[in-house]
Scaffold this active site. Structure first.
Site, PDB file in Angstrom:
ATOM      1  N   GLN A 134      25.851   2.895 -20.942  1.00 49.09           N
ATOM      2  CA  GLN A 134      26.466   1.565 -20.817  1.00 49.09           C
ATOM      3  C   GLN A 134      26.671   0.902 -22.173  1.00 49.09           C
ATOM      4  O   GLN A 134      27.422  -0.074 -22.266  1.00 49.09           O
ATOM      5  CB  GLN A 134      25.627   0.676 -19.892  1.00 49.09           C
ATOM      6  CG  GLN A 134      24.312   0.209 -20.480  1.00 49.09           C
ATOM      7  CD  GLN A 134      23.474  -0.580 -19.481  1.00 49.09           C
ATOM      8  OE1 GLN A 134      22.811  -0.011 -18.606  1.00 49.09           O
ATOM      9  NE2 GLN A 134      23.489  -1.902 -19.601  1.00 49.09           N
ATOM     10  N   CYS A 140      24.904  -2.466 -16.252  1.00 46.79           N
ATOM     11  CA  CYS A 140      24.062  -1.527 -15.494  1.00 46.79           C
ATOM     12  C   CYS A 140      24.458  -1.476 -14.024  1.00 46.79           C
ATOM     13  O   CYS A 140      24.478  -0.414 -13.413  1.00 46.79           O
ATOM     14  CB  CYS A 140      22.603  -1.938 -15.615  1.00 46.79           C
ATOM     15  SG  CYS A 140      22.287  -3.571 -14.914  1.00 46.79           S
ATOM     16  N   HIS A 279      17.658  -4.982 -13.845  1.00 47.21           N
ATOM     17  CA  HIS A 279      18.347  -3.751 -14.219  1.00 47.21           C
ATOM     18  C   HIS A 279      18.729  -2.962 -12.972  1.00 47.21           C
ATOM     19  O   HIS A 279      17.909  -2.781 -12.081  1.00 47.21           O
ATOM     20  CB  HIS A 279      17.425  -2.929 -15.124  1.00 47.21           C
ATOM     21  CG  HIS A 279      18.111  -1.816 -15.859  1.00 47.21           C
ATOM     22  ND1 HIS A 279      19.392  -1.920 -16.364  1.00 47.21           N
ATOM     23  CD2 HIS A 279      17.685  -0.565 -16.182  1.00 47.21           C
ATOM     24  CE1 HIS A 279      19.718  -0.775 -16.963  1.00 47.21           C
ATOM     25  NE2 HIS A 279      18.696   0.061 -16.856  1.00 47.21           N
ATOM     26  N   ASN A 309      18.970   6.591 -15.324  1.00 46.51           N
ATOM     27  CA  ASN A 309      19.305   5.375 -16.061  1.00 46.51           C
ATOM     28  C   ASN A 309      20.697   5.545 -16.686  1.00 46.51           C
ATOM     29  O   ASN A 309      21.298   6.626 -16.604  1.00 46.51           O
ATOM     30  CB  ASN A 309      18.235   5.117 -17.124  1.00 46.51           C
ATOM     31  CG  ASN A 309      18.241   3.686 -17.640  1.00 46.51           C
ATOM     32  OD1 ASN A 309      19.089   2.877 -17.259  1.00 46.51           O
ATOM     33  ND2 ASN A 309      17.301   3.370 -18.524  1.00 46.51           N
TER      34      ASN A 309
END
Ligand SMILES: *[C@@H]1O[C@H](CO)[C@@H](O)[C@H](O)[C@H]1NC(C)=O
Ligand SMILES: *[C@@H]1O[C@H](CO)[C@@H](O)[C@H](O)[C@H]1NC(C)=O
Length: 342
Positions: A134, A140, A279, A309
């Site tokens: 990102q 996110c 997040h 992630n």
């Protein structure tokens, strides 16, 4: 006295030069250049603080006081506050919600039998795309949303299609998202439904900044018909969803430095909140790490969620993190989970 003083002094000098070497190597690896000496010496002091934190934490790991290691990464010259403000972006903003229609809720029975472990990367190769990045943009939520839709789309069509986060960043304002300033996965699913699709990553590449919407119907890579929320707070329901539905979008508290510098092992930080989520990430599986006994769950191995992630594959454990499972909804992983219907 004099000998001791000399030894201490020698030690201090050795450490200072070692830190300098590590700093130079780190700058080289991450291609950092600073405006002037003032900026550089400030950034070096931030780096030293982070390095010190990492060394202290890993000493605790050696002494079995914590269940995971941390390590230096791209955030080396950033303060905790900077990382929090640039790298997250899950933002609850009820005032902007224009749609209060009820959303179906996914539940599970307490006694339901589920597999002891699952990993969609190996269970259905192609359902999980490679780890993305990102960069310094609070998007996110867009990566989390494309991740679960890429999974559902693959499981339905047997085709891996990487989907466009930039499409969501630029175009889902009306649904309540704010591009690089934050958003919600459910708002992204709403947008994709109303918009009749989301473009492919290849046709609408990621720029890590807000831009004008340039969605093109010809480049649609996937569509959704709605979305489902996992029963809030229920790790059992999340487990059933991950086991039977596919990769699931989850929101977590990622505000701690232990998370920013996570490297390996099962992440568990008692400072993590179950309600203050910042997040959006993707649960792609779960399992049990039996290498050592846990400090939760009666020492029967460390149960974990396997989480993808969006901080590139150099971060964490090849872009992934194992987060404590059945440790009281640690970091709020089951508080605001959902997936799209395709
Ligand atoms: C899915 O695609 C792969 C590779 O394209 C193929 O080998 C496999 O047979 C397909 N499976 C189904 C169920 O269509
Ligand atoms: C978006 O469009 C407006 C109006 O056409 C233009 O002035 C602006 O520069 C564009 N922004 C970007 C980031 O391209």
């Amino acid at each position: 006295m004099r000998v001791v003083a000399l030894l201490l002094c020698g030690l201090a000098v050795a450490q200072a030069s070692q830190i300098k070497t590590e700093w130079e190597a780190w700058k080289e690896e991450y291609g950092r250049n600073y405006l002037d000496d003032n900026e550089e010496s400030y950034r070096q002091s931030v780096f030293e603080g982070n390095l010190n934190f990492i060394n202290l934490h890993n000493a605790d790991f050696e002494n079995n006081l914590v269940t995971f290691t941390v390590g230096m990464n791209q955030f080396g010259d950033m303060t905790t506050e900077e990382i929090q403000s640039y790298m997250l972006g899950f933002k609850q903003d009820p005032s902007s919600s224009t749609d209060n229609r009820p959303v179906p809720v996914f539940t599970a029975d307490k006694h339901e039998k589920l597999p002891t472990e699952i990993d969609w990367r190996t269970k259905a190769p192609g359902a999980v795309t490679p780890v993305k990045d990102q960069a310094q943009c609070g998007s996110c939520w867009a990566f989390s949303a494309t991740g679960s839709l890429e999974g559902q789309h693959f499981l339905k069509t047997n085709k891996t299609v990487s989907l466009s986060e930039q499409n969501l960043v630029d175009c889902s304002m009306k649904e309540g998202d704010h591009g690089c300033f934050g958003g919600l996965m459910d708002n992204a699913f709403r947008y994709i439904k109303i918009n009749n699709g989301i473009d492919t990553e290849a046709s609408y590449p990621y720029k890590a900044k807000n831009g004008n919407c340039t969605f093109k119907p010809d480049n649609v890579g996937a569509t959704v018909t709605g979305f489902v929320d996992i029963k809030s707070g229920s790790e059992k329901a999340l487990e059933k969803a991950v086991a039977t539905v596919g990769p699931i979008s989850v929101a977590i508290d990622a505000s701690q430095p232990t998370f920013h510098f996570y490297k390996k092992g099962v992440y568990h930080d008692t400072k993590c909140s179950s309600v203050h989520l910042d997040h959006g990430v993707l649960a792609v599986g779960y399992g049990v790490d039996t290498s050592t006994s846990s400090t939760w769950d009666n020492g029967k191995g460390k149960k974990y969620w396997l989480v993808k992630n969006s901080w590139n594959a150099k971060w964490g454990d090849e872009g992934y993190i194992k987060m404590a499972r059945n440790a009281g909804n640690a970091c709020g992983i089951a508080t605001s989970a959902s997936y799209p219907l395709v």
